[in-house]
Scaffold this active site. Structure first.
Site, PDB file in Angstrom:
ATOM      1  N   ASN A   7      83.710 128.598   2.238  1.00  0.00           N
ATOM      2  CA  ASN A   7      83.219 129.220   3.454  1.00  0.00           C
ATOM      3  C   ASN A   7      81.937 129.963   3.078  1.00  0.00           C
ATOM      4  OD1 ASN A   7      82.891 130.779   5.758  1.00  0.00           O
ATOM      5  ND2 ASN A   7      85.089 131.145   5.986  1.00  0.00           N
ATOM      6  N   LYS A  14      82.699 132.606   0.200  1.00  0.00           N
ATOM      7  CA  LYS A  14      84.125 132.817  -0.018  1.00  0.00           C
ATOM      8  C   LYS A  14      84.775 131.458  -0.296  1.00  0.00           C
ATOM      9  CE  LYS A  14      84.426 136.579   3.251  1.00  0.00           C
ATOM     10  NZ  LYS A  14      84.828 136.840   4.607  1.00  0.00           N
ATOM     11  N   ARG A  97      83.647 125.043   5.791  1.00  0.00           N
ATOM     12  CA  ARG A  97      83.317 125.524   7.127  1.00  0.00           C
ATOM     13  C   ARG A  97      81.831 125.252   7.328  1.00  0.00           C
ATOM     14  NH1 ARG A  97      82.089 131.575   8.679  1.00  0.00           N
ATOM     15  NH2 ARG A  97      81.736 131.312  10.884  1.00  0.00           N
ATOM     16  N   HIS A 186      82.671 130.445  16.261  1.00  0.00           N
ATOM     17  CA  HIS A 186      83.991 131.000  15.917  1.00  0.00           C
ATOM     18  C   HIS A 186      85.121 130.052  16.328  1.00  0.00           C
ATOM     19  CE1 HIS A 186      82.129 135.295  16.085  1.00  0.00           C
ATOM     20  NE2 HIS A 186      82.201 134.882  14.826  1.00  0.00           N
ATOM     21  N   ARG A 247      73.780 142.277  15.109  1.00  0.00           N
ATOM     22  CA  ARG A 247      73.127 141.393  16.094  1.00  0.00           C
ATOM     23  C   ARG A 247      73.164 142.029  17.471  1.00  0.00           C
ATOM     24  NH1 ARG A 247      76.464 136.090  14.796  1.00  0.00           N
ATOM     25  NH2 ARG A 247      77.069 137.043  12.842  1.00  0.00           N
ATOM     26  N   VAL A 338      87.399 143.911  13.361  1.00  0.00           N
ATOM     27  CA  VAL A 338      87.521 145.009  14.325  1.00  0.00           C
ATOM     28  C   VAL A 338      88.738 144.790  15.227  1.00  0.00           C
ATOM     29  CG1 VAL A 338      86.376 146.198  16.250  1.00  0.00           C
ATOM     30  CG2 VAL A 338      85.018 145.394  14.298  1.00  0.00           C
ATOM     31  N   GLU A 390      91.146 131.445   9.328  1.00  0.00           N
ATOM     32  CA  GLU A 390      90.169 130.355   9.407  1.00  0.00           C
ATOM     33  C   GLU A 390      90.311 129.403   8.214  1.00  0.00           C
ATOM     34  OE1 GLU A 390      87.118 133.475  10.136  1.00  0.00           O
ATOM     35  OE2 GLU A 390      86.205 131.944  11.385  1.00  0.00           O
TER      36      GLU A 390
HETATM   37  P1  AMP Z   1      84.997 140.244   9.737  1.00  0.00           P
HETATM   38  O1  AMP Z   1      83.631 139.736  10.064  1.00  0.00           O
HETATM   39  O2  AMP Z   1      86.079 139.653  10.568  1.00  0.00           O
HETATM   40  O3  AMP Z   1      85.299 140.214   8.265  1.00  0.00           O
HETATM   41  O4  AMP Z   1      84.996 141.806  10.137  1.00  0.00           O
HETATM   42  C1  AMP Z   1      84.264 142.748   9.396  1.00  0.00           C
HETATM   43  C2  AMP Z   1      84.178 144.041  10.174  1.00  0.00           C
HETATM   44  O5  AMP Z   1      85.485 144.501  10.532  1.00  0.00           O
HETATM   45  C3  AMP Z   1      83.591 145.204   9.389  1.00  0.00           C
HETATM   46  O6  AMP Z   1      82.186 145.212   9.404  1.00  0.00           O
HETATM   47  C4  AMP Z   1      84.151 146.399  10.139  1.00  0.00           C
HETATM   48  O7  AMP Z   1      83.261 146.732  11.194  1.00  0.00           O
HETATM   49  C5  AMP Z   1      85.429 145.895  10.763  1.00  0.00           C
HETATM   50  N1  AMP Z   1      86.625 146.534  10.187  1.00  0.00           N
HETATM   51  C6  AMP Z   1      87.291 146.195   9.085  1.00  0.00           C
HETATM   52  N2  AMP Z   1      88.325 147.047   8.875  1.00  0.00           N
HETATM   53  C7  AMP Z   1      88.316 147.926   9.898  1.00  0.00           C
HETATM   54  C8  AMP Z   1      89.117 149.060  10.293  1.00  0.00           C
HETATM   55  N3  AMP Z   1      90.172 149.439   9.568  1.00  0.00           N
HETATM   56  N4  AMP Z   1      88.778 149.710  11.413  1.00  0.00           N
HETATM   57  C9  AMP Z   1      87.730 149.330  12.162  1.00  0.00           C
HETATM   58  N5  AMP Z   1      86.932 148.283  11.856  1.00  0.00           N
HETATM   59  C10 AMP Z   1      87.218 147.588  10.750  1.00  0.00           C
END
Ligand code: AMP
Length: 404
Positions: A7, A14, A97, A186, A247, A338, A390
């Site tokens: 990925n 990753k 991916r 996504h 973004r 998030v 994913e």
């Molecule tokens: P992803 O792109 O799915 O890996 O999401 C990454 C984002 O998830 C990070 O930049 C954070 O903004 C958010 N995130 C990860 N852990 C937490 C948490 N415990 N609380 C709030 N936001 C989080």
């Protein structure tokens, strides 16, 4: 069957290895080996982290070459403390991916020289991602040899049946046939989360109206009816739609015309601003990370509060649009960094949906739910938190194609 998944992002790579039990291919399993490479901002160095059941190993690599880094990363599969395979040929198939499949690929495909050419051509649509995906494919060929099949799984494919009114931009129609249309992204996450939601709800997917909120560094929504994406917030590129970490999401195109004409911005400068310096980071001046935004909000930082409120405002209005497109809602699903981890974002998003009969269980929302329904028993709409998988979905696609 050992399935290796790659990925590739613009500044990270990753990878993980699954051993798929061919009798139970639908069951998510934990990877045997997980690796991550980060390219920090200074040139000429990368950081490799490899995790297996026997522990985590970290290594600094003094190079910028993706091939050298991938070669080192893959070697840890069959050498050293993180070894999980006897030899490279124990890998049965490699899945990648690939962000943009354009109008060429509506489903996963075994990679051939022609597929590689098409992914390279589509790089004009996804300049940060498709070239990195292709480098990964070529590097694996060199390192593992060409006899191991490789599969491309596209982020756009899940949205390939987007109805035309949702796919067309209201610009002269001749651009549509030249590929200027809404694709959506996504898709691998949406495919997994829609199936998992149906399992959790114990209802057939083809009876459900779902809105899935993929809220990570990149953010988008998809409206899913009968298992198909009928609307989504990202479009021609992953820049459209919701406000994200760095973004902007959708903004008035007149702003771009103004900056080009009056402030002498170049295309590259606009791209840098909209992709890297906007969103939560741009408005708050604090961070792109929701954890730091909520911490700054708790410390009464007014700009962080504004960024959070703008993020929620746009999220709510996009959810409202999707409800109207679906003509009702059975479940609202939160996923990605998030969506899975921020009770504050989930509760703020749900607060104004009470008119639909949606009622969040405040206690369940706070208790780090994973693959759970966090609505009250009386709620007319279910609210799910689903941990997106994913890489597992890519591995399953590889299994499906290799088997057939
Ligand atoms: P992803 O792109 O799915 O890996 O999401 C990454 C984002 O998830 C990070 O930049 C954070 O903004 C958010 N995130 C990860 N852990 C937490 C948490 N415990 N609380 C709030 N936001 C989080």
């Amino acid at each position: 069957m050992n399935v290796l998944v790659l990925n590739a992002g613009s500044s990270s790579q990753k990878s993980c290895l699954y051993n798929i039990d061919t009798d139970l291919p639908d069951r998510p399993s934990s990877p045997l080996w997980e690796a991550k490479v980060d390219w920090p901002h200074h040139q000429g160095a990368a950081e490799l982290t490899v995790k297996t059941a026997s522990g985590t190993v970290q290594e600094a690599l003094e190079t910028n070459s993706r091939e050298v880094v991938l070669s080192r990363m893959l070697t840890t599969l069959w050498e050293g403390k993180t070894q999980v395979l006897a030899q490279p040929s124990d890998v049965a198939v490699v899945g990648h991916r690939v962000v943009h499949g354009g109008q060429d690929y509506y489903e996963s495909i075994v990679i051939t020289p022609q597929v590689k050419e098409t992914i390279a051509r589509l790089a004009t649509f996804a300049p940060l991602h498709n070239p990195a995906n292709l480098e990964g494919i070529v590097a694996v060929e060199r390192i593992l040899g060409t006899s191991i099949p490789q599969v491309a799984v596209f982020d756009t494919a899940f949205h390939s049946q987007l109805p035309l009114p949702a796919a067309v931009y209201p610009i002269p129609y001749s651009w549509f046939s030249k590929g200027i249309r809404r694709y959506g992204f996504h898709g691998i996450s949406y495919q997994y989360c829609s199936q998992r939601s149906a399992q959790l709800l114990e209802r057939p997917l083809d009876t459900l109206r779902l809105i899935i909120c993929h809220l990570g560094n990149g953010c988008s929504l998809a409206a899913i009816r009968n298992g198909r994406s009928i609307d989504t917030t990202m479009g021609f590129t992953p820049l459209e739609g919701l406000m994200m970490g760095t973004r902007s999401g959708s903004i008035d195109p007149g702003i771009l015309l103004y900056l080009l004409r009056e402030e002498n911005f170049s295309g590259d400068e606009l791209g840098q601003m909209l992709n890297r310096e906007s969103g939560l980071k741009g408005v708050s001046g604090v961070s792109n990370d929701m954890r730091q935004i909520t911490a700054a909000v708790a410390a009464n930082n007014a700009q962080a509060q504004l960024a959070f409120d703008a993020y929620i405002h746009r999220l709510r209005s996009a959810i409202g649009g999707m409800v109207a497109t679906l003509g009702g809602l059975d479940a609202l699903v939160f996923t990605a960094g998030v969506g899975e981890n921020s009770p504050a974002v989930r509760s703020a998003a749900c607060e104004t949906l009470a008119f639909l009969g949606l009622e969040l269980d405040a206690a369940k929302n706070q208790q780090s739910p994973v693959d759970q329904d966090i609505a009250t028993a009386n709620s007319a709409v279910r609210v799910l938190v689903v941990k997106t998988e994913e890489d597992w979905t890519i591995a399953q696609e590889c299994w499906r194609l290799v088997r057939s």
